[in-house]
Design a protein around this motif. Structure first.
Motif, PDB file in Angstrom:
ATOM      1  N   ILE A   1       0.857  -1.190   0.000  1.00 27.39           N
ATOM      2  CA  ILE A   1       0.000   0.000   0.000  1.00 27.39           C
ATOM      3  C   ILE A   1       0.893   1.240   0.000  1.00 27.39           C
ATOM      4  O   ILE A   1       2.043   1.208   0.432  1.00 27.39           O
ATOM      5  CB  ILE A   1      -0.969   0.035   1.204  1.00 27.39           C
ATOM      6  CG1 ILE A   1      -0.218  -0.060   2.526  1.00 27.39           C
ATOM      7  CG2 ILE A   1      -2.002  -1.059   1.108  1.00 27.39           C
ATOM      8  CD1 ILE A   1      -1.108   0.106   3.741  1.00 27.39           C
ATOM      9  N   ASP A   2       0.351   2.305  -0.499  1.00 29.01           N
ATOM     10  CA  ASP A   2       1.053   3.577  -0.541  1.00 29.01           C
ATOM     11  C   ASP A   2       1.432   3.998   0.889  1.00 29.01           C
ATOM     12  O   ASP A   2       0.609   3.874   1.800  1.00 29.01           O
ATOM     13  CB  ASP A   2       0.123   4.618  -1.176  1.00 29.01           C
ATOM     14  CG  ASP A   2       0.817   5.944  -1.363  1.00 29.01           C
ATOM     15  OD1 ASP A   2       0.826   6.735  -0.391  1.00 29.01           O
ATOM     16  OD2 ASP A   2       1.336   6.177  -2.458  1.00 29.01           O
TER      17      ASP A   2
ATOM     18  N   GLU B   1       0.089   5.335   6.584  1.00 26.64           N
ATOM     19  CA  GLU B   1       0.165   6.277   7.705  1.00 26.64           C
ATOM     20  C   GLU B   1      -1.235   6.588   8.238  1.00 26.64           C
ATOM     21  O   GLU B   1      -1.463   6.610   9.448  1.00 26.64           O
ATOM     22  CB  GLU B   1       0.875   7.554   7.253  1.00 26.64           C
ATOM     23  CG  GLU B   1       1.162   8.526   8.370  1.00 26.64           C
ATOM     24  CD  GLU B   1       1.945   9.741   7.875  1.00 26.64           C
ATOM     25  OE1 GLU B   1       1.576  10.848   8.282  1.00 26.64           O
ATOM     26  OE2 GLU B   1       2.888   9.556   7.082  1.00 26.64           O
ATOM     27  N   GLN B   2      -2.181   6.812   7.336  1.00 26.47           N
ATOM     28  CA  GLN B   2      -3.558   7.074   7.749  1.00 26.47           C
ATOM     29  C   GLN B   2      -4.171   5.859   8.435  1.00 26.47           C
ATOM     30  O   GLN B   2      -4.861   5.992   9.450  1.00 26.47           O
ATOM     31  CB  GLN B   2      -4.415   7.455   6.542  1.00 26.47           C
ATOM     32  CG  GLN B   2      -4.093   8.800   5.949  1.00 26.47           C
ATOM     33  CD  GLN B   2      -4.935   9.071   4.728  1.00 26.47           C
ATOM     34  OE1 GLN B   2      -4.889   8.315   3.753  1.00 26.47           O
ATOM     35  NE2 GLN B   2      -5.712  10.145   4.781  1.00 26.47           N
ATOM     36  N   LEU B   3      -3.931   4.678   7.870  1.00 29.23           N
ATOM     37  CA  LEU B   3      -4.478   3.449   8.451  1.00 29.23           C
ATOM     38  C   LEU B   3      -3.877   3.181   9.826  1.00 29.23           C
ATOM     39  O   LEU B   3      -4.587   2.798  10.761  1.00 29.23           O
ATOM     40  CB  LEU B   3      -4.229   2.266   7.514  1.00 29.23           C
ATOM     41  CG  LEU B   3      -4.890   2.353   6.143  1.00 29.23           C
ATOM     42  CD1 LEU B   3      -4.443   1.191   5.264  1.00 29.23           C
ATOM     43  CD2 LEU B   3      -6.395   2.406   6.256  1.00 29.23           C
ATOM     44  N   ASP B   4      -2.561   3.374   9.960  1.00 26.61           N
ATOM     45  CA  ASP B   4      -1.904   3.210  11.259  1.00 26.61           C
ATOM     46  C   ASP B   4      -2.515   4.141  12.301  1.00 26.61           C
ATOM     47  O   ASP B   4      -2.742   3.746  13.446  1.00 26.61           O
ATOM     48  CB  ASP B   4      -0.400   3.495  11.153  1.00 26.61           C
ATOM     49  CG  ASP B   4       0.398   2.347  10.564  1.00 26.61           C
ATOM     50  OD1 ASP B   4      -0.032   1.181  10.691  1.00 26.61           O
ATOM     51  OD2 ASP B   4       1.472   2.618   9.988  1.00 26.61           O
ATOM     52  N   ALA B   5      -2.765   5.384  11.900  1.00 29.73           N
ATOM     53  CA  ALA B   5      -3.335   6.362  12.830  1.00 29.73           C
ATOM     54  C   ALA B   5      -4.731   5.946  13.286  1.00 29.73           C
ATOM     55  O   ALA B   5      -5.063   6.046  14.467  1.00 29.73           O
ATOM     56  CB  ALA B   5      -3.380   7.746  12.183  1.00 29.73           C
ATOM     57  N   GLU B   6      -5.551   5.451  12.373  1.00 28.07           N
ATOM     58  CA  GLU B   6      -6.910   5.023  12.727  1.00 28.07           C
ATOM     59  C   GLU B   6      -6.870   3.811  13.647  1.00 28.07           C
ATOM     60  O   GLU B   6      -7.609   3.740  14.630  1.00 28.07           O
ATOM     61  CB  GLU B   6      -7.728   4.725  11.475  1.00 28.07           C
ATOM     62  CG  GLU B   6      -9.140   4.277  11.759  1.00 28.07           C
ATOM     63  CD  GLU B   6      -9.957   5.255  12.597  1.00 28.07           C
ATOM     64  OE1 GLU B   6     -10.862   4.796  13.317  1.00 28.07           O
ATOM     65  OE2 GLU B   6      -9.707   6.478  12.545  1.00 28.07           O
TER      66      GLU B   6
ATOM     67  N   LEU C   1      -2.664  -2.568  13.353  1.00 26.65           N
ATOM     68  CA  LEU C   1      -3.193  -2.430  11.999  1.00 26.65           C
ATOM     69  C   LEU C   1      -3.723  -3.774  11.495  1.00 26.65           C
ATOM     70  O   LEU C   1      -4.774  -3.834  10.859  1.00 26.65           O
ATOM     71  CB  LEU C   1      -2.123  -1.878  11.050  1.00 26.65           C
ATOM     72  CG  LEU C   1      -2.549  -1.630   9.610  1.00 26.65           C
ATOM     73  CD1 LEU C   1      -3.760  -0.691   9.547  1.00 26.65           C
ATOM     74  CD2 LEU C   1      -1.388  -1.062   8.809  1.00 26.65           C
ATOM     75  N   ALA C   2      -3.023  -4.857  11.818  1.00 26.11           N
ATOM     76  CA  ALA C   2      -3.482  -6.191  11.402  1.00 26.11           C
ATOM     77  C   ALA C   2      -4.851  -6.508  11.998  1.00 26.11           C
ATOM     78  O   ALA C   2      -5.750  -6.989  11.295  1.00 26.11           O
ATOM     79  CB  ALA C   2      -2.469  -7.252  11.822  1.00 26.11           C
ATOM     80  N   ASN C   3      -5.039  -6.211  13.280  1.00 27.21           N
ATOM     81  CA  ASN C   3      -6.345  -6.456  13.904  1.00 27.21           C
ATOM     82  C   ASN C   3      -7.415  -5.535  13.340  1.00 27.21           C
ATOM     83  O   ASN C   3      -8.573  -5.932  13.187  1.00 27.21           O
ATOM     84  CB  ASN C   3      -6.262  -6.317  15.425  1.00 27.21           C
ATOM     85  CG  ASN C   3      -5.696  -7.554  16.065  1.00 27.21           C
ATOM     86  OD1 ASN C   3      -5.841  -8.655  15.558  1.00 27.21           O
ATOM     87  ND2 ASN C   3      -5.019  -7.376  17.190  1.00 27.21           N
ATOM     88  N   TRP C   4      -7.031  -4.322  13.007  1.00 23.04           N
ATOM     89  CA  TRP C   4      -7.985  -3.387  12.418  1.00 23.04           C
ATOM     90  C   TRP C   4      -8.499  -3.931  11.087  1.00 23.04           C
ATOM     91  O   TRP C   4      -9.685  -3.919  10.807  1.00 23.04           O
ATOM     92  CB  TRP C   4      -7.312  -2.020  12.242  1.00 23.04           C
ATOM     93  CG  TRP C   4      -8.224  -0.936  11.806  1.00 23.04           C
ATOM     94  CD1 TRP C   4      -9.096  -0.226  12.577  1.00 23.04           C
ATOM     95  CD2 TRP C   4      -8.365  -0.431  10.470  1.00 23.04           C
ATOM     96  NE1 TRP C   4      -9.765   0.690  11.801  1.00 23.04           N
ATOM     97  CE2 TRP C   4      -9.342   0.589  10.507  1.00 23.04           C
ATOM     98  CE3 TRP C   4      -7.767  -0.732   9.262  1.00 23.04           C
ATOM     99  CZ2 TRP C   4      -9.717   1.305   9.379  1.00 23.04           C
ATOM    100  CZ3 TRP C   4      -8.141  -0.022   8.143  1.00 23.04           C
ATOM    101  CH2 TRP C   4      -9.101   0.979   8.211  1.00 23.04           C
TER     102      TRP C   4
END
Length: 63
Positions: free
Chosen positions: A23-24, A29-34, A42-45
């Motif tokens: 991924i870009d 970075e956005q996904l990590d923040a969420e 992030l894996a669990n998200w």
């Protein structure tokens, strides 16, 4: 040190197989923040998101 290879066909016990994707960096970075805002990795998200998508389609997630 010993290296143990897991039978990838086995569905009983052991570690789940890895899933890799590219991924870009800006999107990551956005996904990590969420994920961090929700207090999970992030894996669990991603797993929670996938389970939710299956339920919306009327499919009960396994595992």
């Amino acid at each position: 040190m010993s290296i143990i290879k897991r039978d990838k066909k086995s569905t009983i016990g052991g570690q789940a197989p890895q899933f890799k994707m590219r991924i870009d960096p800006a999107l990551k970075e956005q996904l990590d923040a969420e994920a961090a805002a929700q207090g999970i990795s992030l894996a669990n998200w991603f797993k929670n998101l996938a389970r939710e998508a299956l339920r919306q389609k009327g499919i009960e997630p396994k595992g």
